[in-house]
Design a protein around this motif. Structure first.
Motif, short mmCIF file in Angstrom:
data_model
loop_
_atom_site.label_atom_id
_atom_site.label_comp_id
_atom_site.label_asym_id
_atom_site.label_seq_id
_atom_site.Cartn_x
_atom_site.Cartn_y
_atom_site.Cartn_z
N THR A 134 12.61 -7.76 -12.19
CA THR A 134 11.28 -7.34 -11.70
C THR A 134 10.19 -7.45 -12.76
O THR A 134 9.11 -6.87 -12.60
CB THR A 134 11.28 -5.91 -11.10
N LYS A 180 7.01 -10.20 -10.06
CA LYS A 180 7.18 -9.94 -8.63
C LYS A 180 6.36 -10.96 -7.84
O LYS A 180 5.32 -11.41 -8.29
CB LYS A 180 6.74 -8.53 -8.27
N PHE A 203 5.46 -6.42 -1.80
CA PHE A 203 6.20 -7.43 -2.56
C PHE A 203 7.50 -7.79 -1.87
O PHE A 203 8.12 -6.95 -1.19
CB PHE A 203 6.53 -6.90 -3.96
N PRO A 234 13.54 -8.51 -5.09
CA PRO A 234 14.01 -9.50 -6.06
C PRO A 234 14.94 -10.54 -5.43
O PRO A 234 14.83 -11.73 -5.71
CB PRO A 234 14.74 -8.65 -7.10
N SER A 283 12.89 -12.85 -3.25
CA SER A 283 12.06 -13.70 -4.11
C SER A 283 12.86 -14.86 -4.67
O SER A 283 12.41 -16.02 -4.68
CB SER A 283 11.47 -12.87 -5.26
N CYS A 324 0.89 -9.24 -9.76
CA CYS A 324 2.32 -9.57 -9.87
C CYS A 324 2.93 -9.23 -11.23
O CYS A 324 4.15 -9.24 -11.38
CB CYS A 324 2.56 -11.04 -9.56
#
Length: 640
Positions: free
Chosen positions: A125, A128, A161, A164, A167, A222
């Motif tokens: 993180t 992000k 967001f 993780p 992402s 971010c």
């Protein structure tokens, strides 16, 4: 980049390209693969955005374009890309020419592996990604610091967001589903007060060009922003190490570029922000007041001084005068007025057709960066240096995969057919070495001409610089020169480093770092003479620092800051002895008047009471501090 206790050159101020236009730029998978086979992905993008690594996020992209198809055509291409053949592309200049078929790309695994540091940062993180749908649906209606968005997530139960895991999944989809915004910070906080950047991003995400995007990288929301906690600082440092990959990913990123700075908000007219922990309000008023009428000076919520001029023109003049006008300042910044045209998103186009070849193309982009305007000259070197580094990584991936082209040697060989004697080697990336060889390795005297224009002339041993040698930089550090000893390819021993900005270091090095005894002369006129440890520069041990103002500090240092026992001689003749921790006065100390007839007791750098000269001397001995000497009407530091 060179740092002094009173002067810090930071990679922050805005980089403004010569031509300005609101542009959203997108690159397709095919375009990147074609460029990679020429050792050329990330060509114009990385040269501008990679400088964000050293910046507290405040740089604009250069005005460089590519031949780019609309993003709406990307998804269809990904489904069949690995079975698709391609026409022959321009290879690395050589007597041999490589024809690379996309269906045979052994380099793809190596190119994808370049993104692994970013994947690790997403997992921790440190970085992000914003959920693009939260911008599309208006949930994010204002740009905020990352910490503020995280707080709202906790309070409102809304996810701004991507997780993780998600992402990483989006990043690894190779669908260019991550849109990375590059833009000029229009305030020191990058929070888009006018809302024009957010409007442009929303316009893009709602267009056909941005319909495939699932995640957005925008530095302000971010990455952890100031003020930061200790744990947030660690995440921020980790993020800076990989931040360029959010733009430079060979297969995962769509870069969206906003070239122009929005109009300055009226509320910021006349403001100058002063950076520097040790700056006092009076220093701000005294230094800036020479340039116009100051209506108020106050601290903002991040602990920085803000001076508000009655006239914005006066604010601009004060900022342009440089940080030396305010004692202890690390940087001055005001707010520049640049109009924005508000054009709709459009794909950038390659104006040279993409067929010029690797060498000319790299040099063209490098030259455009070199000729661009930087309000902080230190940024120019950072941009070009990191641009060159990434091209080298791409080149290595292509060569290691067997898809690159090897270099060529002309010269003498030994009985075992190894390079030995005098010879010239022309590397695939454009570097050239001409000189002595032994058993296939550079050994003896030689000249190495780097493709970026750097030149090394000196001794080699076992393929590494070793012995006396001179390195002249010609990339982003045009005019920088090191003349001295080398060991195993690094500066080691005595040497002199001269920077183009006028700074000079003369002294000892160890493993490329200033270590041992040395003298650093800053272009500003400040001079430090003393001990160093693994620093560029980091003073550590005993040393003397002389400011151009006339102040002198003599004493102990640690990690580039005054730390331990020290004597401070003021330009007006006063002298004090005491203790320092991380550059700040701490504990008890003693100060004397210029004529030596009166003394005072200090606590944490502040006078608490007058004492007799006898009491001052006894206190100095009790504290184990050096007793200064007063001779012929002047003070001198005493022996430690």
């Amino acid at each position: 980049m060179h740092i002094t206790p009173g002067h810090v050159s930071m990679p922050y101020d805005t980089y403004v390209p010569a031509e300005t236009k609101t542009v959203i730029s997108v690159m397709s998978y095919d375009d990147w693969v074609a460029l990679a086979t020429c050792v050329l992905p990330l060509l114009c993008l990385i040269g501008a955005v990679i400088v964000l690594l050293f910046r507290c996020c405040g740089l604009c992209m250069p005005a460089a374009g590519f031949d780019l198809p609309p993003a709406a055509t990307l998804k269809d291409k990904y489904a069949k890309i690995f079975n698709k053949s391609a026409p022959e592309v321009q290879a690395i200049p050589s007597k041999k020419r490589a024809s690379v078929q996309l269906g045979e790309h052994k380099a793809i695994t190596l190119l994808v592996a370049l993104d692994e540091p970013l994947v690790a940062a997403l997992r921790s993180t440190a970085v992000k990604f914003i959920d693009a749908n939260r911008i599309r649906d208006g949930t994010i209606g204002k740009v905020m610091r990352r910490q503020d968005l995280e707080r709202l997530e906790r309070e409102r139960g809304v996810q701004f967001f991507l997780s993780p895991e998600r992402s990483i999944e989006v990043h690894r989809s190779n669908a260019r589903a991550v849109a990375s915004l590059t833009y000029c910070w229009d305030t020191p906080d990058g929070d888009d007060p006018s809302g024009e950047y957010l409007s442009a991003v929303l316009r893009y995400l709602q267009s056909d060009l941005g319909s495939h995007v699932e995640a957005v990288f925008w530095d302000c929301p971010c990455l952890p922003q100031v003020p930061r906690t200790g744990s947030e600082d660690k995440l921020f440092v980790e993020a800076l190490d990989v931040m360029a990959l959010t733009y430079a990913s060979v297969f995962s990123t769509t870069v969206i570029r906003h070239r122009r700075v929005p109009a300055r908000p009226k509320s910021l007219d006349g403001d100058v922000v002063v950076y520097g922990e040790a700056v006092a309000e009076q220093d701000v008023r005294t230094g800036l007041g020479k340039y116009g009428e100051i209506e108020r000076v106050s601290r903002d919520d991040k602990g920085r001084w803000r001076a508000h001029f009655k006239s914005h023109a006066d604010a601009e003049r004060a900022s342009a005068a440089g940080l030396s006008i305010v004692k202890g300042a690390k940087r001055l910044q005001t707010f520049h007025l640049v109009e924005i045209d508000g054009a709709a998103p459009e794909a950038a186009r390659e104006q040279y057709g993409g067929s010029e070849g690797m060498g000319p193309r790299i040099e063209r982009v490098r030259s455009s960066i070199m000729s661009a305007f930087f309000s902080s000259e230190g940024d120019r070197g950072t941009v070009v240096r990191l641009f060159n580094d990434y091209i080298t990584k791409i080149n290595n991936a292509m060569v290691y995969s067997g898809e690159g082209v090897a270099g060529e040697y002309i010269g003498e060989k030994n009985a075992a057919a190894q390079y030995e004697g005098r010879g010239k080697y022309m590397f695939a990336d454009g570097d050239v070495y001409e000189g002595e060889w032994k058993a296939g390795k550079k050994e003896g005297r030689g000249i190495y001409l780097y493709a970026n224009g750097d030149v090394y002339k000196g001794e080699y041993k076992a393929d590494k610089k070793e012995g006396p040698g001179i390195l002249r930089w010609a990339d982003g550090n045009v005019g920088d020169v090191y003349d001295g000893e080398w060991k195993a390819g690094k500066k080691d021993g005595r040497g002199v480093n001269r920077w183009a900005d006028g700074d000079v270091y003369e002294g000892e090095y160890k493993a490329d770092k200033q270590e041992g005894r040395g003298i650093f002369r800053w272009a500003s006129g400040d001079v430090y003479e003393g001990e160093w440890k693994a620093g560029n520069p980091k003073q550590e041990g005993r040393g003397i620092y002389r400011w151009v103002s006339g102040d002198v500090y003599e004493g102990e240092w640690k990690a580039g800051k005054r730390d331990g026992k020290g004597t401070y001689l003021f330009a007006d003749g006063r002298i004090e002895v005491g203790f320092y921790r991380a550059g700040t006065r701490v504990g008890e100390g003693i100060i004397w008047t210029p004529d030596g007839r009166a003394a005072g007791q200090l606590q944490d750098g502040k006078a608490v009471k007058m004492i007799t000269l006898e009491e001052a001397e006894r206190l100095v001995k009790h504290l184990g501090l050096p007793m200064p000497v007063h001779r012929k009407g002047k003070w001198k530091a005493g022996s430690p």
